[in-house]
Design a protein around this motif. Structure first.
Motif, mmCIF file in Angstrom:
data_model
loop_
_atom_site.group_PDB
_atom_site.id
_atom_site.type_symbol
_atom_site.label_atom_id
_atom_site.label_comp_id
_atom_site.label_asym_id
_atom_site.label_seq_id
_atom_site.Cartn_x
_atom_site.Cartn_y
_atom_site.Cartn_z
ATOM 1 N N UNK A 1 72.643 27.830 64.867
ATOM 2 C CA UNK A 1 73.362 26.587 64.493
ATOM 3 C C UNK A 1 73.688 26.898 62.907
ATOM 4 N N UNK A 2 74.997 26.715 62.623
ATOM 5 C CA UNK A 2 75.185 26.913 61.247
ATOM 6 C C UNK A 2 76.200 25.506 60.858
ATOM 7 N N UNK A 3 76.404 25.459 59.416
ATOM 8 C CA UNK A 3 76.873 24.477 58.917
ATOM 9 C C UNK A 3 77.550 24.870 57.587
ATOM 10 N N UNK A 4 78.727 23.984 57.277
ATOM 11 C CA UNK A 4 79.382 24.433 56.093
ATOM 12 C C UNK A 4 80.150 22.924 55.679
ATOM 13 N N UNK A 5 79.847 22.701 54.448
ATOM 14 C CA UNK A 5 80.582 21.490 53.710
ATOM 15 C C UNK A 5 81.910 21.755 52.975
ATOM 16 N N UNK A 6 83.052 21.298 53.502
ATOM 17 C CA UNK A 6 84.114 21.206 52.951
ATOM 18 C C UNK A 6 84.727 20.077 52.405
ATOM 19 N N UNK A 7 84.640 19.782 51.120
ATOM 20 C CA UNK A 7 84.864 18.260 50.706
ATOM 21 C C UNK A 7 83.885 17.338 51.286
ATOM 22 N N UNK B 1 67.140 20.195 59.868
ATOM 23 C CA UNK B 1 66.357 18.923 59.497
ATOM 24 C C UNK B 1 65.640 19.115 58.024
ATOM 25 N N UNK B 2 65.250 20.214 57.913
ATOM 26 C CA UNK B 2 64.535 20.699 56.550
ATOM 27 C C UNK B 2 65.534 20.403 55.263
ATOM 28 N N UNK B 3 66.739 20.442 55.556
ATOM 29 C CA UNK B 3 67.526 20.353 54.403
ATOM 30 C C UNK B 3 68.584 19.169 54.364
ATOM 31 N N UNK B 4 67.939 18.389 55.304
ATOM 32 C CA UNK B 4 69.137 17.320 55.690
ATOM 33 C C UNK B 4 69.827 16.430 54.695
ATOM 34 N N UNK B 5 68.716 15.823 53.618
ATOM 35 C CA UNK B 5 69.517 15.561 52.403
ATOM 36 C C UNK B 5 70.402 15.826 51.623
ATOM 37 N N UNK B 6 70.170 17.171 51.502
ATOM 38 C CA UNK B 6 71.015 17.991 50.472
ATOM 39 C C UNK B 6 72.250 18.225 51.431
ATOM 40 N N UNK B 7 72.254 18.505 52.701
ATOM 41 C CA UNK B 7 73.338 18.872 53.584
ATOM 42 C C UNK B 7 74.405 17.739 53.647
ATOM 43 N N UNK B 8 73.824 16.503 53.596
ATOM 44 C CA UNK B 8 74.820 15.477 53.857
ATOM 45 C C UNK B 8 75.240 14.663 52.704
ATOM 46 N N UNK B 9 74.702 15.125 51.410
ATOM 47 C CA UNK B 9 75.387 14.490 50.304
ATOM 48 C C UNK B 9 76.935 14.589 50.314
ATOM 49 N N UNK C 1 68.934 14.199 65.692
ATOM 50 C CA UNK C 1 69.199 14.889 64.328
ATOM 51 C C UNK C 1 70.512 14.302 63.889
ATOM 52 N N UNK C 2 71.503 14.237 64.791
ATOM 53 C CA UNK C 2 72.958 13.851 64.213
ATOM 54 C C UNK C 2 72.867 12.371 64.050
ATOM 55 N N UNK C 3 72.219 11.539 64.909
ATOM 56 C CA UNK C 3 72.125 10.115 64.369
ATOM 57 C C UNK C 3 71.592 9.963 63.079
ATOM 58 N N UNK C 4 70.309 10.892 62.747
ATOM 59 C CA UNK C 4 69.766 10.459 61.475
ATOM 60 C C UNK C 4 70.470 11.155 60.402
ATOM 61 N N UNK C 5 71.443 12.082 60.651
ATOM 62 C CA UNK C 5 72.267 12.701 59.775
ATOM 63 C C UNK C 5 73.232 11.528 59.106
ATOM 64 N N UNK C 6 73.920 10.811 60.171
ATOM 65 C CA UNK C 6 74.904 10.060 60.008
ATOM 66 C C UNK C 6 74.245 8.948 59.098
ATOM 67 N N UNK C 7 72.911 8.343 59.419
ATOM 68 C CA UNK C 7 72.298 7.342 58.785
ATOM 69 C C UNK C 7 72.216 7.727 57.501
ATOM 70 N N UNK C 8 71.710 8.848 57.178
ATOM 71 C CA UNK C 8 71.421 9.497 55.579
ATOM 72 C C UNK C 8 72.861 9.410 54.916
ATOM 73 N N UNK C 9 74.054 9.840 55.664
ATOM 74 C CA UNK C 9 75.437 9.768 54.903
ATOM 75 C C UNK C 9 75.974 8.516 54.714
ATOM 76 N N UNK C 10 75.621 7.545 55.769
ATOM 77 C CA UNK C 10 76.063 5.996 55.577
ATOM 78 C C UNK C 10 75.255 5.106 54.761
ATOM 79 N N UNK C 11 73.959 5.659 54.171
ATOM 80 C CA UNK C 11 73.242 4.749 53.341
ATOM 81 C C UNK C 11 73.894 4.461 51.812
ATOM 82 N N UNK C 12 74.796 5.580 51.658
ATOM 83 C CA UNK C 12 75.417 5.392 50.360
ATOM 84 C C UNK C 12 76.682 4.442 50.505
ATOM 85 N N UNK C 13 76.828 3.835 51.549
ATOM 86 C CA UNK C 13 78.006 2.796 51.761
ATOM 87 C C UNK C 13 79.405 3.282 52.220
#
Length: 100
Positions: A5-11, A29-37, A57-69
């Motif tokens: 599994x790999x991920x990359x943030x673009x914008x 999972x270990x990097x989830x907070x930073x990954x979805x900032x 995990x995807x649901x959890x990531x969406x939740x973290x990202x959405x907490x900021x409104x």
């Protein structure tokens, strides 16, 4: 053996590639907070497999990202991921704008 599994943030878009399953979710999972900032869009077209652990995990990531409104969107969801979400009868708010 699971594909890596790999991920990359673009914008504001997080691109996920490979398999999102019980064998691969730990590193994300270990990097989830930073990954979805700052993420508002999850690009899923690069995922070759998603199992129930990956869906959780995807649901959890969406939740973290959405907490900021911000409104979170999913793009490129495979038919298999859409079917898995339907089998669990998940509310739309857990997987917003789930579409292939």
């Amino acid at each position: 053996m699971a594909e890596e599994l790999s991920w990359k943030q673009e914008g504001a878009t997080l691109h996920l590639t490979g398999e999102l399953d019980g064998d691969t979710v730990k590193s994300l999972w270990q990097q989830r907070e930073n990954v979805v900032a700052g993420v508002t869009t999850f690009e899923l077209s690069g995922l070759t497999r998603v199992d129930t652990a990956g869906l959780a995990l995807l649901i959890h990531l969406i939740n973290i990202a959405g907490r900021k409104g911000a409104e979170v969107r999913l793009q490129g969801a495979s038919e298999n991921l859409q079917t898995l979400a339907q089998l669990y009868n998940l509310p739309d708010k857990l997987l917003p704008h789930l579409a292939g």
